[in-house]
Design a protein around this motif. Structure first.
Motif, mmCIF file in Angstrom:
data_model
loop_
_atom_site.group_PDB
_atom_site.id
_atom_site.type_symbol
_atom_site.label_atom_id
_atom_site.label_comp_id
_atom_site.label_asym_id
_atom_site.label_seq_id
_atom_site.Cartn_x
_atom_site.Cartn_y
_atom_site.Cartn_z
ATOM 1 N N LYS A 65 51.635 82.473 -19.944
ATOM 2 C CA LYS A 65 51.971 83.027 -21.260
ATOM 3 C C LYS A 65 53.469 82.935 -21.511
ATOM 4 C CE LYS A 65 50.532 85.066 -24.961
ATOM 5 N NZ LYS A 65 49.848 84.268 -25.950
ATOM 6 N N LYS A 66 54.281 83.244 -20.491
ATOM 7 C CA LYS A 66 55.741 83.161 -20.630
ATOM 8 C C LYS A 66 56.165 81.720 -20.913
ATOM 9 C CE LYS A 66 60.084 83.953 -18.150
ATOM 10 N NZ LYS A 66 60.831 84.228 -19.345
ATOM 11 N N LEU A 67 55.598 80.768 -20.166
ATOM 12 C CA LEU A 67 55.946 79.364 -20.381
ATOM 13 C C LEU A 67 55.528 78.901 -21.779
ATOM 14 C CD1 LEU A 67 54.933 77.920 -16.897
ATOM 15 C CD2 LEU A 67 57.250 78.092 -17.827
ATOM 16 N N GLU A 68 54.347 79.344 -22.198
ATOM 17 C CA GLU A 68 53.864 78.971 -23.527
ATOM 18 C C GLU A 68 54.754 79.568 -24.620
ATOM 19 O OE1 GLU A 68 49.822 79.429 -26.225
ATOM 20 O OE2 GLU A 68 49.780 79.984 -24.110
ATOM 21 N N ASN A 69 55.164 80.813 -24.450
ATOM 22 C CA ASN A 69 56.042 81.449 -25.435
ATOM 23 C C ASN A 69 57.417 80.783 -25.484
ATOM 24 O OD1 ASN A 69 54.060 83.267 -26.159
ATOM 25 N ND2 ASN A 69 54.796 84.870 -24.778
#
Length: 155
Positions: A65-69
């Motif tokens: 999720k962090k990488l996607e954000n």
């Protein structure tokens, strides 16, 4: 106190999780490689970031999720299924369905003969299988005779 064996196991667990995540994340600079396989500077930084996040206690989903954000949905090899990506996910099924439909229609067209259907309508009684076969034999064009020697095999 933590023994050396526990520290080794913890390090191996961090490495295994980091490699698993890294194989599923696309290199932003390369595009076609995972960050695990890439030697680009950004890939090295992302691998370090993933290991740091794992050591800080984050779950795999939180890291994804962090990488996607931070980098957008294209950084992941498996984007989520939503309305925007539905066409991408369903296009192979639609193409296969269309191809199967064209194939089935061509097979149906080969088996049904307009002359026999017209004769059935005129007579009001369907043809018997023997009559139908006789009509098909008379009305169907002969099969194409393929010779074993084609124009490119003549030499």
């Amino acid at each position: 106190m933590e023994t050396d064996e526990d520290a080794v196991k913890k390090t191996q667990l961090v490495e295994a999780r980091a490699r698993n995540i890294s194989h599923n994340v696309r290199c932003i600079e390369c595009g076609s490689q995972s960050i695990e396989d890439s030697q680009a500077d950004i890939a090295i930084l992302l691998r370090k970031l993933i290991r740091d996040e794992i050591r800080s206690g984050k779950t795999d989903k939180e890291i994804y999720k962090k990488l996607e954000n931070d980098y957008g949905e294209t950084v992941l090899y498996t984007p989520k299924f939503d309305l925007q990506t539905a066409a991408l996910w369903l296009s192979p099924v639609l193409v296969a369905g269309a191809a199967a439909g064209v194939w089935a229609y061509s097979k149906h067209k080969q088996r049904s003969n307009v002359h026999i259907m017209a004769l059935n309508l005129v007579r009001g009684v369907p043809l018997t299988p023997k009559e139908k076969q006789t009509m098909l034999d008379l009305l169907s064009p002969p099969p194409s005779q393929r010779t074993s020697s084609s124009w490119w095999r003549r030499n």
